[in-house]
Design an enzyme around this catalytic site. Structure first.
Site, mmCIF file in Angstrom:
data_model
loop_
_atom_site.group_PDB
_atom_site.id
_atom_site.type_symbol
_atom_site.label_atom_id
_atom_site.label_comp_id
_atom_site.label_asym_id
_atom_site.label_seq_id
_atom_site.Cartn_x
_atom_site.Cartn_y
_atom_site.Cartn_z
ATOM 1 N N SER A 210 0.872 -1.167 -0.092
ATOM 2 C CA SER A 210 0.048 -0.120 0.024
ATOM 3 C C SER A 210 0.826 1.241 0.035
ATOM 4 O O SER A 210 0.496 2.416 0.171
ATOM 5 C CB SER A 210 -0.887 0.153 1.380
ATOM 6 O OG SER A 210 -0.238 -0.005 2.514
ATOM 7 N N CYS A 211 2.252 1.225 -0.097
ATOM 8 C CA CYS A 211 3.115 2.395 -0.098
ATOM 9 C C CYS A 211 4.363 1.923 -0.423
ATOM 10 O O CYS A 211 4.728 0.790 -0.680
ATOM 11 C CB CYS A 211 2.965 3.183 1.173
ATOM 12 S SG CYS A 211 3.146 2.150 2.778
ATOM 13 N N GLY A 212 5.473 2.710 -0.482
ATOM 14 C CA GLY A 212 6.738 2.415 -0.838
ATOM 15 C C GLY A 212 7.606 2.807 0.207
ATOM 16 O O GLY A 212 7.487 4.170 0.468
#
Length: 365
Positions: free
Chosen positions: A12-14
């Site tokens: 859901s993110c980096g």
């Protein structure tokens, strides 16, 4: 050699970091970190205005040469640049004098405030409407012993949070690290913060994060990195983890905190993100004397109950180690990739089941 921990592309993110493993500092490391997080724009949420995001940011070592110049420009004085610490504050109210007064009561000398240069054209409408004032408090730690400085600042931060509540948010308060983050999308990070383009800004590592929230609404205070870590994914057991901390909270005590153990409580808040809660716990363990690699294994151990080890003795030792730890902390479980730092070392960690794989590269330089 340069070490780069890249994010996975299923979450859901980096999240990731760049570092020089020989400890040498340069502006290039920060540039690489900013470039890397820009390349993760596809991992974050983008509002209809094309500029408002869930948050992006970087965490790196305190750039003393850069801040020495800023101190001189402002006409401030400091005993020695090695005594410098910096607090990065998001402020909703005029609390500067009260913050300085509280720190003075705790034996911490302040140098002065620096308004962080920003370019509001880099913000979308929603981010601009909720934008806090972003100020750096320059601090002279001459009167505090070197090995006690970070602990002193940690306890001061807890005291400030208790005193001022939601009127202030502390992005970082440290003699080792500093955080630049905001409710924006990664390509606009170094446009919003011109400091990040300054060649005098140097560090041996740069943690970076581009956020897409699946369990909280976007907010300036929930952008990452936090004080010590950046986290990709979700802690699926977060309510149980918070309940566990709440249940043992009366017994939380460590001699490192002297007569101020009560400042630690409540340890967590139900209003923060799962990442923010994990950050607080890891930070607490590190100030209680756990090295970062032990602190993260305490909270996010491998699935040791079913791990295969190459030798019988190693398996027995590992099982004893993780079994003993399980009485102190219940696992924070769920797909998660985590990078964290104590200001000297950088650590990367997988979730218990490897559901957020991480990759790294060692380059020739």
């Amino acid at each position: 050699m340069n070490k780069y921990n890249s994010p996975d592309r299923s979450g859901s993110c980096g999240v990731g970091f760049v570092c020089m493993i020989n400890g040498s500092k340069s502006h290039q490391v920060i540039r690489w970190g900013v470039e890397a997080v820009k390349n993760l724009t596809h991992r974050g949420a983008v509002g209809a205005d094309g500029k408002t995001g869930d948050g992006a940011g970087v965490l790196f070592q305190l750039p003393r040469n850069f801040l020495r110049r800023e101190i001189e420009r402002a006409g401030f004085g400091i005993s020695h640049i090695d005594n410098l610490a910096v607090g990065v504050f998001f402020l909703r109210e005029e609390k500067e004098e009260e913050i300085e007064a509280l720190l003075k009561q705790r034996g911490i000398s302040t140098i002065g405030w620096r308004t962080v240069p920003t370019d509001d054209d880099a913000l979308g409408r929603a981010a601009l409407a909720t934008r806090p004032r972003i100020r750096q408090l320059l601090i002279d730690m001459e009167g505090v012993e070197g090995e006690k400085r970070e602990l002193s600042l940690y306890l001061a931060g807890r005291a400030l949070e208790k005193a001022f509540g939601a009127d202030i948010y502390i992005s970082s308060l440290s003699s080792k690290t500093i955080v630049y983050k905001g409710m924006l999308v990664a390509p606009y990070l170094d446009r919003f913060y011109p400091d990040l383009r300054d060649e005098a800004l140097e560090s041996a590592f740069c943690l970076f994060h581009q956020r897409f929230s699946t369990n909280t609404f976007p907010d300036w205070t929930l952008a990452q990195p936090f004080s010590v870590l950046a986290h990709n994914g979700e802690i699926n057991t977060i309510q149980g983890n918070r309940n566990w901390i709440s249940s043992i909270e009366p017994d939380i005590f460590h001699e490192n905190f002297g007569n101020e153990n009560d400042l630690l409580k409540p340890v967590l808040s139900g209003d923060e993100s799962d990442s923010a809660s994990l950050d607080k716990i890891i930070e607490l363990f590190m100030f209680a004397g756990f090295p970062p690699e032990h602190a993260i294994n305490l909270c996010v151990p491998p699935a040791w109950e079913c791990c295969e080890y190459p030798a019988h003795d190693e398996r027995r030792n590992a099982e004893a180690f993780f079994s003993y730890q399980s009485f102190l902390m219940k696992p924070w479980d769920g797909p998660a990739a985590i990078v964290l730092t104590d200001g000297d070392r950088v650590v990367a960690h997988l979730d218990r089941n490897g559901l957020r794989p991480m990759r790294y590269t060692l380059t020739e330089d």
